[in-house]
Design a protein around this motif. Structure first.
Motif, short mmCIF file in Angstrom:
data_model
loop_
_atom_site.label_atom_id
_atom_site.label_comp_id
_atom_site.label_asym_id
_atom_site.label_seq_id
_atom_site.Cartn_x
_atom_site.Cartn_y
_atom_site.Cartn_z
N SER A 599 0.81 -1.19 0.11
CA SER A 599 0.16 0.02 0.01
C SER A 599 0.78 1.29 0.09
O SER A 599 1.99 1.09 0.32
CB SER A 599 -1.15 0.12 1.10
N THR A 601 0.34 5.50 0.83
CA THR A 601 -0.66 6.30 2.01
C THR A 601 -0.05 7.69 1.30
O THR A 601 1.14 7.95 1.29
CB THR A 601 -0.58 6.34 3.34
N LYS A 655 -5.45 6.11 0.16
CA LYS A 655 -4.51 5.01 0.56
C LYS A 655 -4.77 4.27 -0.69
O LYS A 655 -5.84 3.64 -1.02
CB LYS A 655 -4.97 4.53 1.89
#
Length: 890
Positions: A599, A601, A655
């Motif tokens: 991921s 952010t 995100k």
């Protein structure tokens, strides 16, 4: 109490009806007062007595059946009192005239038949009322059951033939209340025919003098309060008799009569045909002009002089004294038998007393609030009318004494505000979502309320609205969506506008509502409204049912009207056609906040266009980002303010997390980025979820049913032209001699460095013919701003048609395709992506760079012989990554 005591006179009269009376219709067919207690009105409806003269009302009935006659007789209470007195005297004359009083008294009681023919009030005098009683009297021996009594009675009355009484004063008292004197009547001398069947016609004018006003007050109060179940009256008189020339002495008589409660009449039904309130000539006063109509069902005519009254309202508690609010005076009233009676009333309202407007203990309302609440809810408000203690000089004192001692409750008809709101609009609307840091907070609405309200025609006085507050139910298609609460006073102003044509005056009210809480109570209805706004073409009409508190300025001073019922419709415009596509999100700058292996952010400054006429404030909201129905990430905004039109530099925290959609989500995310870099038309879907707004499960439940698909936001990269601002790769240089290539990159990240760990790219000519391939497995960086890649090795396809085309394109133009697989790294995040580009623009620029240009000239013959040359293509010479190499969207 025995039946004889309860009604000795009327029962005899009832038992002694003759056949002649059964065949003749009495001229008095109805009582003096109606039994109706219907609520009065002034709405213009026709009164039931104003119809045709052949209706079935008691005043016009011609029914002579025994049942009808009995019903009429039971209602002749006023006539009964007068006739009872007359009958008592007649029977007493007979009873005391003879030596056998017991037998004669029984005969008289059973045989006497009294038929009243008319009762009228001749005039009002300074001492009382002058009444005229007309009746027929005879004895009918056939009604007597005992032969002995019948024979004795007939014999005695035949011998006596006639009896005569002198003028007699009859006092009527109320035994229940210490024999208080109700009134007195002066009965003139009477001459009575005693023989069986002989009819005596009476036409008696008597003066009725009121007694102690306290007795009248007691009866009236018990009657109005519903505590009068029966009324017993006792008549007393000293009766002087003679038969012919023979005096029979003076005898004291006492007779009683009892009226049941259902025989006592109620206040007559009346209709308010005119009601108007104007500003008074003096500051702090108002004038009221009222007209009443009622139908007089009785054969009674009378002229009533002008009378003065006090108008009172209840205090806080039932034990509190009434509050004087106005003084009124009636015009002279001409009462005609069996006809409409019109009463004109003029009143003056002076400065309102503090006791009327002061809030009651343990309450939030004042006595005035209670009266106005009833009135404006359409319920009759109870006013109290009492005779003035300071009447006009022409009013007889006895009337003033009686009226001032009696307080009569009068229902005043309410007036609902249905249809008074002609127009209701809400402009400059701003919606604010609840603050997650404030417990139990609700969405709020701000805007300018514009209301055009019709003013009732009776309100012809100056009025100015200064403040409003309200609680309102918001409904859609009859179903409640939520509640709007304006607990705090909102400033307002109003302007009176005279209506056009048949329209009455109107009041234009304007108020700015700030942060009014909107509590959504039904997620299903709220979802229907959102659907209609997003996909509908017609305005969404929300219905509002409200209770409004209003502060107004009037001649009488500042008043607060509480819980005024109001309703209206708020048209909410749907999104314009194509509005979702016109949002056009654009990303200005990106900052990476955190990365994991799966991921990223980040924070982005986004520019969007608000196509709606509304503004909004979003303290906090989180939404899911989807592609092909799979969640690939989320976006969060805080303290967001959306204005109409363009909105710049909106801070969004996003995100990128394809694993949220599972294994399929990772694949979908990879495909989306690859398509995006390849310049394909890509889109994303944003969708609220059940925790989008903390603490608002109902709103989230409704919003989670909707999604919005948008074109992937465009990046705004540094550059001199709009085209450059959308390209990651600005130019490419291929070196034929060293078989390498370099690219100029422009990173969308202003604060973070992007790394490419592996590149495998192939260039194609005519979509199928390979030209060359780049395979590079050493990491290199793409820092913020412009940067240049290292020289990447190129393996040429020397025997391909594409390679020959590239050689020939030096100094000219060429279109190429490209396919590539790239391994990308950003912090801890890694991903393998693919790239496909078509129609790459390739052109020749003869401007060289240093030694490369010189080498190009020196080795040209050898290079042509060998089939290879070192060409430095700077800027756009050679193969240039143009708009088809670079994705239009990122």
């Amino acid at each position: 109490m025995s039946d004889e005591e309860a009604s000795p006179l009327l029962s005899a009269a009832a038992k002694g009806k003759s056949k002649a009376r059964d065949q003749a219709e009495s001229s008095e067919s109805t009582p003096l007062l109606s039994n109706s207690s219907a609520t009065p009105r002034y709405d213009g409806e026709e009164d039931e007595h104003n119809g045709d003269s052949n209706d079935s009302s008691p005043a016009h009935s011609t029914d002579t059946s025994p049942t009808s006659t009995s019903t009429k007789n039971s209602r002749r209470w006023a006539s009964a009192i007068a006739i009872a007195l007359l009958a008592g005297i007649i029977l007493a004359i007979i009873a005391f005239a003879f030596v056998v009083p017991q037998a004669v008294q029984e005969y008289a009681q059973q045989a006497a038949v009294i038929e009243p023919t008319n009762l009228s009030l001749e005039s009002i005098t300074k001492e009382g009322v002058r009444a005229r009683v007309q009746a027929n009297f005879h004895l009918d021996g056939s009604k007597v059951g005992s032969n002995y009594i019948r024979n004795v009675g007939r014999a005695v009355t035949w011998v006596a033939a006639q009896l005569e009484s002198e003028e007699t004063k009859v006092d009527v008292r109320i035994p229940k209340y210490d024999n208080v004197l109700l009134g007195s009547a002066i009965v003139p001398p009477l001459l009575i025919n005693l023989r069986d069947g002989d009819v005596t016609k009476f036409d008696v004018v008597t003066d009725i003098i009121p007694g102690d006003p306290e007795g009248i007050r007691i009866i009236a109060n018990e009657w109005f309060e519903g505590r009068l179940d029966k009324l017993r009256l006792n008549g007393q008189a000293d009766l002087s008799l003679k038969s012919g020339i023979f005096p029979l002495g003076t005898h004291a008589i006492s007779e009683s009569i009892v009226f049941e409660a259902n025989k006592v009449p109620a206040v007559p039904k009346y209709n308010i045909t005119r009601f108007r309130v104007d500003d008074g000539p003096m500051k702090g006063s108002m004038l009221a002009d009222v007209s009443l109509t009622a139908f007089n069902e009785y054969p009674v005519g009378l002229n009533i002089p002008e009378l003065a009254f006090d108008i009172l309202v209840p205090g806080c508690a039932s034990s509190d004294p009434f509050i004087l609010v106005a003084e009124a005076a009636t015009s002279e009233v001409h009462l005609e038998p069996r006809s409409d009676v019109v009463v004109d009333v003029k009143g003056v309202i002076r400065e309102l007393p503090d006791s009327l407007t002061h809030v009651c203990p343990d309450s939030t309302s004042s006595p005035l609030d209670n009266i106005l609440r009833q009135y404006m809810h359409g319920d009759p408000a109870t006013l109290f009318v009492r005779g003035s203690r300071h009447p006009d000089g022409d009013t007889p004192k006895w009337i003033a004494d009686i009226l001032s001692s009696v307080t009569v409750p009068v229902p005043f008809p309410g007036r609902t505000l249905d249809g008074l709101l002609r127009n209701f609009s809400l402009t400059d609307v701003n919606f604010a979502l609840p603050d997650p840091d404030v417990p139990d907070s609700n969405p709020t609405v701000s805007g300018t309320i514009l209301v055009t309200a019709g003013i009732p025609s009776e309100m012809n006085f100056g009025i100015n609205v200064t403040n409003v507050r309200a609680t309102a139910d918001v409904l859609y298609k009859g179903n409640k969506m939520g509640e709007l609460n304006l607990r705090e006073w909102q400033d307002a102003n109003s302007t009176r506008v005279e209506g056009e044509g048949d329209e009455g005056p109107m009041l234009k009210i304007q108020s700015r509502v700030v942060d009014a809480p909107l509590n959504i109570t039904d997620s299903t209805v709220f979802a229907e409204v959102i659907s209609a706004l997003l996909f509908g073409t017609e305005p969404v009409r929300l219905h509002v049912d409200a209770l409004v508190d209003i502060k107004v300025k009037t001649t009488l001073g500042d008043l607060t009207l509480k819980e005024v019922p109001a309703e209206g419709k708020i048209p909410v415009k749907p999104l314009p056609k194509g509005a979702i596509g016109s949002i056009e999100p654009k990303v200005g700058s990106l900052r990476i906040l955190d990365t994991t292996s799966d991921s990223i952010t980040l924070q982005a400054l986004v520019n969007v266009t608000n196509p709606t006429p509304y503004t909004a404030h979003v303290p906090y909201a989180n939404i899911h980002v989807l592609s092909n129905d799979s969640i690939i990430g989320s976006a969060t905004v805080e303290n967001l303010k959306i204005d109409k039109g363009s909105n710049s530099n909106i801070l969004v925290t996003a995100k990128w997390n394809p694993p949220m959609g599972g294994a399929h989500g990772r694949k979908v995310g990879r495909e989306l980025i690859s398509q995006y870099l390849s310049g394909w038309n890509t889109s994303i879907t944003v969708k609220p979820h059940r925790n989008s707004i903390p603490g608002q499960p109902i709103i989230c439940e409704a919003l989670s049913k909707f999604n919005m698909t948008l074109a992937a936001p465009k990046l705004n990269l540094p550059g001199d032209t709009p085209e450059e601002k959308t390209h990651f790769i600005r130019d490419a240089t291929f070196h034929f001699f060293s078989s390498t290539a370099t690219f100029t990159l422009v990173s969308p990240l202003q604060y973070n460095t992007l790394y490419l760990d592996f590149v495998n790219a192939t260039a194609l000519y005519n979509h199928t013919e390979p030209i060359g391939q780049i395979v590079y497995d050493l990491p290199f960086s793409a820092p913020p701003g412009k940067s240049q890649t290292p020289k990447l090795p190129v393996t040429w396809s020397l025997d391909s048609v594409g390679y020959d085309a590239v050689r020939k394109a030096i100094g000219g133009k060429l279109k190429l395709d490209a396919h590539a697989n790239v391994e990308m790294r950003l912090g801890n995040w890694r991903e393998s992506l693919w790239y496909q580009g078509k129609g790459i623009g390739a052109s020749t620029n003869k401007t060289g760079h240093g030694q490369d240009a010189e080498a190009l000239l020196a080795v040209r013959p050898a290079a042509e012989a060998l089939g290879a040359a070192d060409r430095h293509l700077d800027g756009d010479p050679g193969v240039r990554a143009g708009r088809d190499v670079l994705p239009d969207q990122s």
